[in-house]
Motif scaffolding. Structure first.
Motif, PDB file in Angstrom:
ATOM      1  N   PRO A   1      -8.070 121.362-113.008  1.00 46.32           N
ATOM      2  CA  PRO A   1      -6.817 121.897-112.814  1.00 46.32           C
ATOM      3  C   PRO A   1      -6.250 120.313-112.286  1.00 46.32           C
ATOM      4  O   PRO A   1      -6.676 120.301-111.644  1.00 46.32           O
TER       5      PRO A   1
ATOM      6  N   ASP B   1      -8.872 128.177-116.638  1.00 39.92           N
ATOM      7  CA  ASP B   1      -7.838 128.296-117.811  1.00 39.92           C
ATOM      8  C   ASP B   1      -7.903 130.106-118.123  1.00 39.92           C
ATOM      9  O   ASP B   1      -7.096 130.682-118.390  1.00 39.92           O
TER      10      ASP B   1
ATOM     11  N   ARG C   1     -13.814 124.571-115.012  1.00 34.20           N
ATOM     12  CA  ARG C   1     -12.104 124.326-115.663  1.00 34.20           C
ATOM     13  C   ARG C   1     -12.448 125.455-117.028  1.00 34.20           C
ATOM     14  O   ARG C   1     -11.162 125.990-117.014  1.00 34.20           O
ATOM     15  N   LYS C   2     -13.196 126.383-117.205  1.00 34.19           N
ATOM     16  CA  LYS C   2     -12.934 126.873-118.415  1.00 34.19           C
ATOM     17  C   LYS C   2     -12.053 128.768-117.238  1.00 34.19           C
ATOM     18  O   LYS C   2     -11.455 128.343-118.392  1.00 34.19           O
TER      19      LYS C   2
ATOM     20  N   GLU D   1      -0.423 123.086-112.382  1.00 33.57           N
ATOM     21  CA  GLU D   1      -1.082 124.012-112.880  1.00 33.57           C
ATOM     22  C   GLU D   1      -2.044 125.583-111.519  1.00 33.57           C
ATOM     23  O   GLU D   1      -1.816 126.493-111.934  1.00 33.57           O
TER      24      GLU D   1
ATOM     25  N   LYS E   1      -4.610 131.226-116.499  1.00 31.91           N
ATOM     26  CA  LYS E   1      -3.714 130.645-116.815  1.00 31.91           C
ATOM     27  C   LYS E   1      -3.308 131.684-118.005  1.00 31.91           C
ATOM     28  O   LYS E   1      -2.480 132.063-118.378  1.00 31.91           O
TER      29      LYS E   1
END
Ligand SMILES: *[C@@H]1O[C@H](CO)[C@@H](O)[C@H](O)[C@H]1NC(C)=O
Ligand SMILES: *[C@@H]1O[C@H](CO)[C@@H](O)[C@H](O)[C@H]1NC(C)=O
Ligand SMILES: [Zn+2]
Length: 568
Positions: free
Chosen positions: A294, A262, A258-259, A298, A265
């Motif tokens: 995500p 991001d 997830r990190k 996303e 993103k």
């Protein structure tokens, strides 16, 4: 096995496989005959001339619904697959959302507003297709057999629209919520004779096959097929480290949590990009925690942005395939609560794409369809002998806070005192998990009987389906026609179509030469193989002849040309 993962399910599907338009011209001609017969030929010609003038002005204006197909110049196409989503999934989800969000009866999903037609789904080997044959119809534009990953019934590879797009200068991407090596994404980016050859599929997807690297962006699950069997979390048979090979040999950047997602993103995207966020599947949307994984929306957002930036200075746009993969899994599991959340997540991703296309300075279209229906879902269910009431209960689905798959796995881990086990089932699994307060002793007993076995989740799914009065006819797929949705510019797909015509639309829109890819692939590494195959393709892995020896029924791979009646 404590948990019925989709990998097991694919293995089961493999085992099962191992054993066993009208054109408008006609109508137009009819219309013309009538006009001529009425003696209005001259008037008709004058009127037609007028219409042609108006149409030309309209098209040149660039805003007409009859704009040129395909549009000229740089263009993008996003193809979305709602795996296993039949028409009933939509009706169920629409009503569920109206109930849960207190919306009026005429409130619809974004997909509903883009409905254009339906697709017939049969494969070359059965009236009920699997995802592999279904996606081969989209990627190659050809019918093939259940289990085929962009290969034809004679065991030869067929070029895909993604490969042809890449060769023509487009950028390419795949976004899924299951394993990136699963049938749907595999069919755009690999060629193997049976869908279970996922190790080989992963190798081809990073570029280790005759065409080299064809995919610029892959986001989804399925990390286990990319890790060497010496590593934790690997499901490969060999010790190849495809994450490292992707990076070193093929230049991929790699993210796996997830990190790091991001970071993408925020714009830190370097293509080619491989993002594998789960060992197998990304959790169902009903179970997914934002801080861990995500969402499909996303990933869609990142993919659109990355491909837009990467094609900024190009005269070609991109081809992106996005799959709502686990609508199908919820269908296999007969879990209506999990399914409505999967469809809602897919609808949000669809909205994201159609908004993006509407706002893009270049022409583009989104086409969304399913490969097949899963579960034989029905929006009503007769539970007793008496004549049934006409209803089903969305409020039952709204009470569930977890999927039955998640709850079955949670229950399998129960190690508390035996005399408190039934209370645990009642309080933690049924009340807290499913919002069901009135479980019978028989139901508790059935759940206990199936603790830790593959049917455990099915028992829970049945408890909720019965209360919602939602019906299922199978844990497998069904042969019903599925819906096609599209943005402006997809009117060629109006009406009822063969799934192969969806595949033809994709290549026609991009104007790419899929047949040239087929020719190239057929020429590579062709070796004579004994037995069934006329020719073998070493780079494709196990040939049909070898799969036949392993028990895969190869006699009826191509029996749909009306001959199947005679053959069977
Ligand atoms: C739904 O129905 C109401 C009342 O008839 C109407 O005012 C509204 O415009 C309708 N909404 C849609 C999306 O059709
Ligand atoms: C849903 O949950 C509520 C408590 O939150 C309960 O009172 C109600 O009976 C449940 N509804 C159904 C249909 O099970
Ligand atoms: Zn499918």
């Amino acid at each position: 096995m404590s948990r019925r993962s989709s990998t097991e399910r694919s293995a089961e599907e493999d085992a099962a496989l191992l054993s066993g338009r009208p054109t408008n011209k006609q109508a137009e001609r009819g219309k013309w005959d009538g006009w001529v017969k009425l003696g209005l030929g001259v008037w008709a010609m004058a009127a037609t001339a007028g219409i042609v003038v108006i149409a030309v002005l309209w098209v040149n204006n660039g805003s007409g619904l009859n704009s040129k197909f395909p549009p000229e110049g740089k263009r993008n196409i996003v193809f979305m697959v709602s795996d296993g989503m039949g028409p009933t999934s939509l009706a169920l989800t629409r009503s569920y959302r109206q109930f849960s969000d207190s919306l009026p009866w005429n409130h619809t999903l974004t997909l509903d507003k883009h409905f254009i037609g339906t697709s017939r789904t049969r494969s070359s080997s059965s009236l009920v297709t699997d995802s592999a044959a279904g996606a081969t119809a989209f990627s190659c534009g050809m019918k093939s057999y259940n289990g085929a990953i962009s290969v034809l019934p004679d065991g030869s590879p067929c070029g895909t629209v993604l490969e042809a797009a890449k060769k023509a200068g487009y950028m390419t991407g795949l976004v899924v919520t299951t394993r990136i090596t699963d049938a749907t994404p595999a069919c755009f980016s690999a060629h193997v004779n049976l869908r279970g050859e996922e190790d080989r599929i992963a190798e081809q997807q990073i570029g280790d096959y005759p065409l080299g690297r064809m995919v610029d962006l892959m986001l989804g699950g399925g990390r286990c097929h990319f890790l060497p069997n010496t590593a934790d979390g690997s499901c490969r048979d060999d010790s190849r480290d495809l994450v490292s090979e992707a990076q070193k040999r093929f230049g991929f950047s790699y993210v796996d949590d997830r990190k790091s997602f991001d970071g993408l993103k925020k714009g830190a995207v370097k293509l080619p990009l491989l993002g594998l966020f789960a060992p197998t599947d990304i959790p169902y949307d009903i179970d997914r925690k934002d801080e861990d994984y995500p969402s499909l929306e996303e990933m869609t957002e990142v993919a659109l942005k990355a491909l837009e930036i990467a094609t900024k200075n190009s005269d070609k746009g991109f081809f992106l395939m996005i799959e709502g993969s686990r609508i199908d899994h919820a269908g296999h599991g007969n879990d209506p609560a999990a399914q409505v959340h999967e469809v809602l997540a897919y609808d949000r991703a669809f909205k994201r794409v159609s908004d993006w296309i509407a706002g893009s300075r270049y022409p583009g279209v989104v086409v969304s369809t399913s490969d097949h229906e899963t579960g034989g879902l029905a929006a009503a269910r007769q539970l007793h002998e008496e004549y049934p009431e006409y209803l089903w209960y969305p409020e039952v689905l709204a009470n569930a806070s977890s999927s039955s798959e998640y709850l079955a796995a949670q229950y399998a881990r129960y190690e508390g005192p035996a005399d408190q086990e039934e209370d645990y089932i009642r309080d933690t699994i049924l009340i807290k998990g499913l919002g069901i307060y009135d479980a019978s002793d028989d139901e508790i007993e059935a759940i206990k009987d199936h603790k830790d076995d593959v049917a455990s989740a099915w028992v829970l799914a049945d408890v909720i389906s019965r209360r919602a009065q939602v019906g299922w006819t199978t844990h497998g797929h069904s042969g019903v026609d599925v819906n096609i949705y599209g943005s402006t510019g997809t009117s060629k797909l109006k009406g009822n179509h063969e799934n192969t015509e969806v595949g033809e639309f994709l290549r026609d829109y991009l104007q790419v030469d899929v047949d040239a890819i087929t020719k190239e692939l057929k020429g590579v590494n062709r070796v004579d193989a004994p037995g069934l195959d006329k020719a073998g393709y070493e780079w494709m892995g196990r040939p049909l002849s070898e799969l036949k020896e392993a028990g895969f029924e190869t006699d009826k791979l191509d029996c749909y040309h009306g001959q199947f009646r005679h053959k069977h």
